[in-house]
Design a protein around this motif. Sequence first.
Motif: not given
Length: 968
Positions: A635-641, A670-676
């Motif tokens: 879920e930390a991907v959103t912090v970077f976005e 970043l796209i590759e890190q998204h689970p859904g």
Amino acid sequence: MEVTPANLEAMSGYLQQTLSPDQDIRRNAEKFLESVECNLNYPLLLLHLMDKDQVESHIRVSSAITFKNYIKRNWKVAEGWQDKIHKDDREAIKQYIVGLMLKSPEQVQKQLSDAISIIGREDFPKKWPNLLSEMISKFETGDFNVINGVLQTAHSIFKRYRHEFKSQELWEEIKFVLDNFATALTELFKATMNLATTHANDPKALKVIFGSILLICKIFYSLNFQDLPEHFEDNMKVWMDYFLALLSVDNKLLQTSDESEAGLLEQIKSQVCDNVALYAQKYDEEFSPHLPGFVTAIWSLLISTGQGVKYDLLVSNAIQFLASVAERPAYKALFDNTDTLASICEKVVVPNMQLRDADEELFEDNPEEYMRRDIEGSDVDTRRRAACDLVQALCKSFEGPVIQNFSRYVQALLENYGKNPNANWKSKDAAIFLVTSLAAKGQTQKQGVTQTSELVNITEFYQAHILPDLKSNNMNEMPILKADIIKYLMVFRNQLPAAVIQAAVPDLIRFLQAESVVVHTYAAHALERLFMVRNNGVAAITSEMIEPMAGELMTSLFSAMEKPGSTENEYIMKAIMRTMSLLQDHIIPMIPQLLMGFKAKLLLVSKNPSKPHFNHYLFECLCVAIRASCKKHPEAVTVFEEALFLPFTDILQQDVQEFIPYVFQILSLLIEQHPGKIPETYMALFPHLLAPVLWERPGNIPPLVRLLQAYIHKGADQIEADKLNGLLGVFQKLIASKTHDHEGFYLLNYIIEFMPKEIVTPYLKQVFMLLFQRLSNSKTTKYIKSLLVFFCLYTIKYSATSLIELIDGLQAKMFAMVIERLFLQDLQKISGNTSKKICAVGVTNILTEADSMLTGDYASLWPKLLQALIGLFELPEDSSVPDDEHFIEIEDTPGYQTAYSQLAFAGKHDHDPLAGFVDDPKVNLAKHLEKMSVRRPGMIQPMINSGMEAGAKNFLHQYCQTANINLV
């Protein structure tokens, strides 16, 4: 764009704007010029502006620079790409440019000479055969300003012979040049040397004449580099006599008062040393009669030349000549004498290892240049480097006597330092450099010293003379010496015990606070290098060792970047990257703070990207942070976005060309890190990625393809059907280029693997037509390998029958040609585990699932194709390429701006479309054959027996045994 007064005035206005201090005005003018550079007559407008005396000189120079950069970007046309220069313009440029260059002012002449060199690299001699005769004809004018222009151009064209790989094409070109140019050059050299004597008292004439002599000496080096030409062998005495004479020329009128810049005399003598060193190294048999005279002359030159900076290149090249002679067994006798070795040590090596006032000034005033010379290996032209090379050359034949001789000097230097450290610190600096030279027998930029002399105890010297200074509390005292001791630790990191380098880490962290740019930079660089040390494959420094001091280390690294002169310090940023990579999970608590620091730096440097390495490591740091955080907390991907989308949007909108490839790579990550599903913010960007203008820059292509793959992989069902047309347009553009066709296949393979079949199917016939068109127009080994992988992936996703029907739908019985001319001839060339696995499973499907292979038109090819598949499993990979197919290089685009810099930590995992479905392709073959034999009993064995070799049958039997299968 006609060449009219109005257009010339408009062009002049835009060129004036490109020089504006206002960034917006400058960038708008640059963009306008870039947008019209495809127009007919654009380059001729620039050439006409340069040719007008009434145009202001700064506009003429700006026009020349713009023209050179235009030629640099566009003259070479990659296969499959549009030619941006009109054919008429190409011819007009070649007719006009040499004459214009020869009558232009010096600053314009230099730019046009470079442009001729770039054109020559592509067109000379085949497409520009009259260039040489046009230039040689100018020798007869007797006007040395014109002759120098010709020589400058010849030098810029021929100097690439110094680094080109040997090839038939290169030999033919050099032979053409020698046949047409060598005799004229020799005659010009004779005439010019005579004129130098005639005009010995005319300072103005001498400057021009010796300028010609310098260029002639440089051209001599280029023409002799690859092999000894017959003309120069026949005229060796003429050239060598003149070279010997030049070494002793000492005309007071040519001496310069500038102590920092080498004058013409120094440059000529340096080049002569280079030329005779080349002959001593490569053509010693033919050159040996002349060698003793040059050894004597260059030795005399060395001991009579002063310590001034302007003599540095001359002294360096002279010492390098002695080094090249010393390391050759044939000349061993020249040095095999105790007095000679002592004299070399005393009169050449030690004096040239001493630190001079100029070196101190460089350390203080230009730390970047000091570091480039000291630790980056760009010190090839320095006295110290040459002296070090001479020591190492002598050690090859006389290691014992040399080390014994120099050890006395080291001892004396250290004793002198001990008497008064503050006053005599330069003695210790020289001693450390001398020890490093004696000890290091083999060295690489990446590994430091790889081989050392057994006669020098590196650890003992470290404990006695390095460690006390490393422990010193006053890190700002004697900064050059502090830099020396850090460098010693860095250079011998692989030879010092692990405990020693582990213990040094806290001291190096302390040195990050030093005021001197060189000292805190060396501390950062040393930490980065030490973190990479491996002892028997095991890291000498682990994350557990660093974790307790991680906070202090990171704070000190970021603080160092706040110091004057280190705002964009690439070594510090690289040390941050390496530290984060080492710590992995342990950096997660620091991420919010780190991200703030990185974002601030990104906003700063994107305004004016000027330090490519710093920028690269900054983006690498972002990748490490994303990977480490999202691995534990997806879920930390959103912090970077949230942190990065604003600066990234600015970079894309402002068209910061240097950063756009990096942004694409991080967006992919970043796209590759998204689970859904892919968030809507990314999907809104998707149509813009298909814009043709983005694909015009070669540097954008690999990261853009990677980004589109990420979209297709994660969001195939989110991509609307009408967008597939745009994706296939990109594929069509890439497939036409020999350079980028593999990228086109990357995209096509993902479309086939992930996009819904009902969307893709209507386009398949057109796709296959494009593939076969390219195959018939321009076949390369790389293309065939990619095509075979695609065919096999298609059978896996769509079916073997569908593949055969599609190909036969283009032309009756065409699949037979595909098997005979592609599969049977080139299956053995497939490389890479994943590609081999895809091909193995695809060919298995063709063999066992398509009826036309069993009972139809292609049944006779069945055993041959099975044998080729077993060859793929069991025979060595066929890496041969046809004689007429030169290796297709990835686009060699000049300049940093358009080059593609791949981020190591954004690396895409090797995607295996068969993971979890097929583990062992050999067992998979056996099982498919079993199913087929059940479906068609009694059919397989006769086909195997009739058309396969015994060895292949045995391997097939083994596969069946492994899978516990009997074929019926």
